[in-house]
Scaffold this motif. Structure first.
Motif, PDB file in Angstrom:
ATOM      1  N   ARG A   1       2.459   9.110  31.764  1.00  0.00           N
ATOM      2  CA  ARG A   1       1.014   9.319  31.803  1.00  0.00           C
ATOM      3  C   ARG A   1       0.307   8.028  32.223  1.00  0.00           C
ATOM      4  O   ARG A   1      -0.670   8.049  32.967  1.00  0.00           O
TER       5      ARG A   1
ATOM      6  N   ASN B   1     -18.881  13.034  30.122  1.00  0.00           N
ATOM      7  CA  ASN B   1     -17.884  14.032  30.526  1.00  0.00           C
ATOM      8  C   ASN B   1     -18.099  15.366  29.825  1.00  0.00           C
ATOM      9  O   ASN B   1     -17.268  16.252  29.941  1.00  0.00           O
TER      10      ASN B   1
ATOM     11  N   GLY C   1     -17.356  18.760  32.814  1.00  0.00           N
ATOM     12  CA  GLY C   1     -16.508  17.553  32.913  1.00  0.00           C
ATOM     13  C   GLY C   1     -16.903  16.642  34.052  1.00  0.00           C
ATOM     14  O   GLY C   1     -18.077  16.503  34.407  1.00  0.00           O
ATOM     15  N   GLY C   2     -15.864  16.034  34.659  1.00  0.00           N
ATOM     16  CA  GLY C   2     -16.073  15.016  35.682  1.00  0.00           C
ATOM     17  C   GLY C   2     -16.943  15.491  36.842  1.00  0.00           C
ATOM     18  O   GLY C   2     -17.711  14.704  37.410  1.00  0.00           O
TER      19      GLY C   2
ATOM     20  N   ARG D   1     -11.478   2.758  33.470  1.00  0.00           N
ATOM     21  CA  ARG D   1     -11.343   3.357  34.800  1.00  0.00           C
ATOM     22  C   ARG D   1     -12.639   4.041  35.241  1.00  0.00           C
ATOM     23  O   ARG D   1     -13.110   3.852  36.364  1.00  0.00           O
TER      24      ARG D   1
ATOM     25  N   ASP E   1     -13.848  21.757  37.509  1.00  0.00           N
ATOM     26  CA  ASP E   1     -13.304  22.473  36.363  1.00  0.00           C
ATOM     27  C   ASP E   1     -14.365  23.405  35.784  1.00  0.00           C
ATOM     28  O   ASP E   1     -15.551  23.078  35.741  1.00  0.00           O
TER      29      ASP E   1
ATOM     30  N   ASP F   1      -6.011   9.327  20.760  1.00  0.00           N
ATOM     31  CA  ASP F   1      -5.466   9.265  22.119  1.00  0.00           C
ATOM     32  C   ASP F   1      -5.794   7.908  22.744  1.00  0.00           C
ATOM     33  O   ASP F   1      -6.878   7.707  23.288  1.00  0.00           O
TER      34      ASP F   1
ATOM     35  N   ARG G   1     -20.677  15.270  35.953  1.00  0.00           N
ATOM     36  CA  ARG G   1     -20.997  13.830  35.876  1.00  0.00           C
ATOM     37  C   ARG G   1     -21.111  13.223  37.278  1.00  0.00           C
ATOM     38  O   ARG G   1     -22.098  12.569  37.593  1.00  0.00           O
TER      39      ARG G   1
ATOM     40  N   ARG H   1      -7.574   6.969  26.121  1.00  0.00           N
ATOM     41  CA  ARG H   1      -9.037   6.955  26.292  1.00  0.00           C
ATOM     42  C   ARG H   1      -9.558   5.540  26.559  1.00  0.00           C
ATOM     43  O   ARG H   1     -10.586   5.373  27.208  1.00  0.00           O
TER      44      ARG H   1
ATOM     45  N   ARG I   1      -9.238   5.178  30.164  1.00  0.00           N
ATOM     46  CA  ARG I   1     -10.218   6.055  30.830  1.00  0.00           C
ATOM     47  C   ARG I   1     -11.603   5.420  30.801  1.00  0.00           C
ATOM     48  O   ARG I   1     -12.362   5.539  31.760  1.00  0.00           O
TER      49      ARG I   1
ATOM     50  N   ARG J   1     -15.165  17.802  21.477  1.00  0.00           N
ATOM     51  CA  ARG J   1     -13.763  17.364  21.537  1.00  0.00           C
ATOM     52  C   ARG J   1     -13.499  16.570  22.811  1.00  0.00           C
ATOM     53  O   ARG J   1     -12.427  15.996  22.988  1.00  0.00           O
ATOM     54  N   ARG J   2     -14.444  16.549  23.729  1.00  0.00           N
ATOM     55  CA  ARG J   2     -14.259  15.775  24.958  1.00  0.00           C
ATOM     56  C   ARG J   2     -14.362  14.292  24.666  1.00  0.00           C
ATOM     57  O   ARG J   2     -14.750  13.900  23.563  1.00  0.00           O
TER      58      ARG J   2
ATOM     59  N   LYS K   1      -4.689   6.391  39.437  1.00  0.00           N
ATOM     60  CA  LYS K   1      -6.121   6.699  39.504  1.00  0.00           C
ATOM     61  C   LYS K   1      -6.968   5.427  39.432  1.00  0.00           C
ATOM     62  O   LYS K   1      -8.024   5.331  40.046  1.00  0.00           O
TER      63      LYS K   1
ATOM     64  N   LYS L   1     -13.740  15.477  43.306  1.00  0.00           N
ATOM     65  CA  LYS L   1     -12.589  15.967  44.053  1.00  0.00           C
ATOM     66  C   LYS L   1     -12.042  17.242  43.437  1.00  0.00           C
ATOM     67  O   LYS L   1     -11.381  18.014  44.104  1.00  0.00           O
ATOM     68  N   ASP L   2     -12.320  17.460  42.165  1.00  0.00           N
ATOM     69  CA  ASP L   2     -11.958  18.775  41.631  1.00  0.00           C
ATOM     70  C   ASP L   2     -13.050  19.303  40.696  1.00  0.00           C
ATOM     71  O   ASP L   2     -13.832  18.544  40.140  1.00  0.00           O
TER      72      ASP L   2
END
Ligand code: ATP
Ligand code: MG
Length: 442
Positions: free
Chosen positions: A223, A144, A47-48, A192, A63, A183, A51, A186, A189, A138-139, A230, A60-61
């Motif tokens: 949400r 990502n 994920g992020g 962003r 996964d 969704d 990337r 997105r 996203r 599915r991402r 963000k 920052k996190d």
């Protein structure tokens, strides 16, 4: 590009052909990856984080994705909690750092009833475990969907994400319209992440956005609030705002601000808004605190000015009109973005204090200086300078007033009062009478 979904082909980028290095990965994330691998499971950073590391950023996190089930993960780590009802996730907790470990999951409806799709295409539940290929497709964006494998330090790419990161492109996996209908968030996203990473949105990914922008009204307001934080409080607020405008999303998120900007021919309101966002970016850059209340005061100021002008036009007294306009804008905004009261109340205070900056009566000056929201309101006034030079005197007066010892300031203000019983310099009084419409004219 449904072909990607039907049969993803693995491209393995070996360690020497990419720049993801273990020294840039959180030691706790590495611990989790190694423990999973040692227990015989597949273990990937995903994920992020992958990337961001590829573009030289600092995630920052971190996964982790694995073929171990959540229960198997829990057995490996004492410090592990299982969370989530819709999809079970493992959180491995190291003090303040949480490493999220997710089991590969599939999006395909396998008829088990574990996945239900809303009529409009919106995904409501997705509870099916799958292969790494399923997990990749599915991402949302190709960038990502990259996997860093701890077993050989390679990056695994099933959707062309490695090249897209190199070319700095946000590209949706699969058919863009379908993915936005599943969704709508997105769309935000895309804007962003493009703003954050300085990427372009690939043309087929960008094309449906203005057409489908209205679908954001179906997204959960809470949400959208999180997305706003963000977008605007992490150092790329101006780029995010310009992205929203460019892709026709501004009106979906902030309808009244968009309307006010469209009808403000001088462009002063937009200048003020951009100045406020750029100040926010500068504060983030300097590691200074930023507040959602101030941010939303900036984002909704055009809406507030417009509403105020309308109410005053209808003959309402300025003080009453200010209060009503603040309430009206707040209530209307809640339909799209859920702004919690702990932020909307101070936001309104920032607005309502603005007209008090033109008053010079001694008692009023001291009262305003000791107001708990004075500093935020004054910073806001300084931002308004970008829209209108009219506030230059006030900014100067209050900047000095904050620095002067109380008795010096008092003496200076008493000098003023000698000219005028009300304590306001005559020029100020004139200004005050116009203050509502002055704001609206920005
Ligand atoms: P950042 O953390 O910088 O905001 P991120 O890409 O890590 O960006 P997260 O919300 O942390 O964003 O999501 C982690 C990963 O989960 C994403 O990289 C993506 O692979 C996947 N993901 C997140 N949101 C969606 C979504 N709406 N649809 C599909 N996949 C998603
Ligand atoms: Mg993330």
């Amino acid at each position: 590009m449904p072909a990607i979904q039907a049969n993803p082909i693995l491209r393995l980028i070996p360690r020497e052909e990419h720049n993801v290095s273990r020294k840039d990965i959180s030691p706790n994330a590495l611990r989790v990856l190694y423990r999973l691998r040692d227990a015989g499971f597949g273990a990937f950073l995903v994920g992020g984080a992958v990337r961001d590391l590829l573009v030289g950023g600092h995630p920052k996190d971190f996964d982790v994705a694995t073929d171990a089930t959540p229960e198997q993960v829990k057995q490996l780590f004492r410090n592990c909690r299982l969370i989530g009802r819709r999809f079970r996730l493992a959180h491995v907790v190291f003090g303040r750092e949480i490493i999220e470990v997710a089991t590969f999951r599939a999006n395909a409806d396998d008829g088990s009833g574990d996945r239900e799709t809303h009529e409009g295409g919106r995904v409501l539940r997705d509870n099916v475990f799958g292969s790494v290929e399923d997990d990749a497709v599915r991402r949302d964006f190709t960038a990502n969907a990259l996997y860093y494998a701890i077993e050989d330090f390679s990056v695994r790419d099933y959707v062309g994400g490695f090249e897209d990161v190199r070319d700095r492109l946000m590209r949706l996996i699969g058919d863009p319209e379908t993915r936005y209908r599943e969704d709508p968030v997105r769309m935000l996203r895309a804007v962003r992440l493009a703003a954050k990473l300085d990427f372009q949105i690939e043309s087929a990914t960008a094309e449906p956005i203005p057409r489908l922008a209205h679908l954001l009204s179906e997204a959960a307001p809470a949400r959208l609030f999180e997305e706003c934080l963000k977008m605007f409080l992490t150092g790329h607020a101006v780029a995010s705002f310009e992205g929203l405008e460019r892709h026709g999303l501004l009106a979906a998120l902030f309808p009244e601000t968009a309307a006010a900007l469209a009808s403000n021919r001088s462009g002063a309101l937009r200048r003020m808004l951009v100045a406020g966002l750029s100040g926010t970016d500068a504060r983030v850059e300097r590691d200074e605190p930023v507040s959602p209340a101030f941010l939303f005061a900036v984002l909704l100021w055009p809406a507030y000015c417009r509403s105020l002008a309308q109410l005053q036009h209808g003959g309402m007294h300025v003080t009453e009109a200010e209060r009503r306009a603040a309430d009206r804008v707040t209530v209307h905004q809640l339909n799209t973005v859920a702004l919690p009261r702990r932020f909307s109340l101070p936001m309104q205070e920032i607005w309502l204090l603005q007209s008090r900056f033109s008053l010079r009566q001694r008692k009023r000056v001291f009262r305003l200086l000791s107001h708990p929201r004075f500093r935020a309101a004054f910073d806001f006034l300084s931002v308004r300078l970008a829209a209108s030079n009219e506030h230059a005197d006030d900014v100067e007066f209050w900047r000095e007033a904050q620095q002067q010892p109380g008795d010096v300031l008092a003496a200076q203000l008493d000098g003023h009062s000698a000219h005028d019983e009300s304590g306001e310099a005559p020029r100020r009084r004139r200004r005050r009478r116009r203050s509502g419409s002055a704001a609206a004219g920005e």
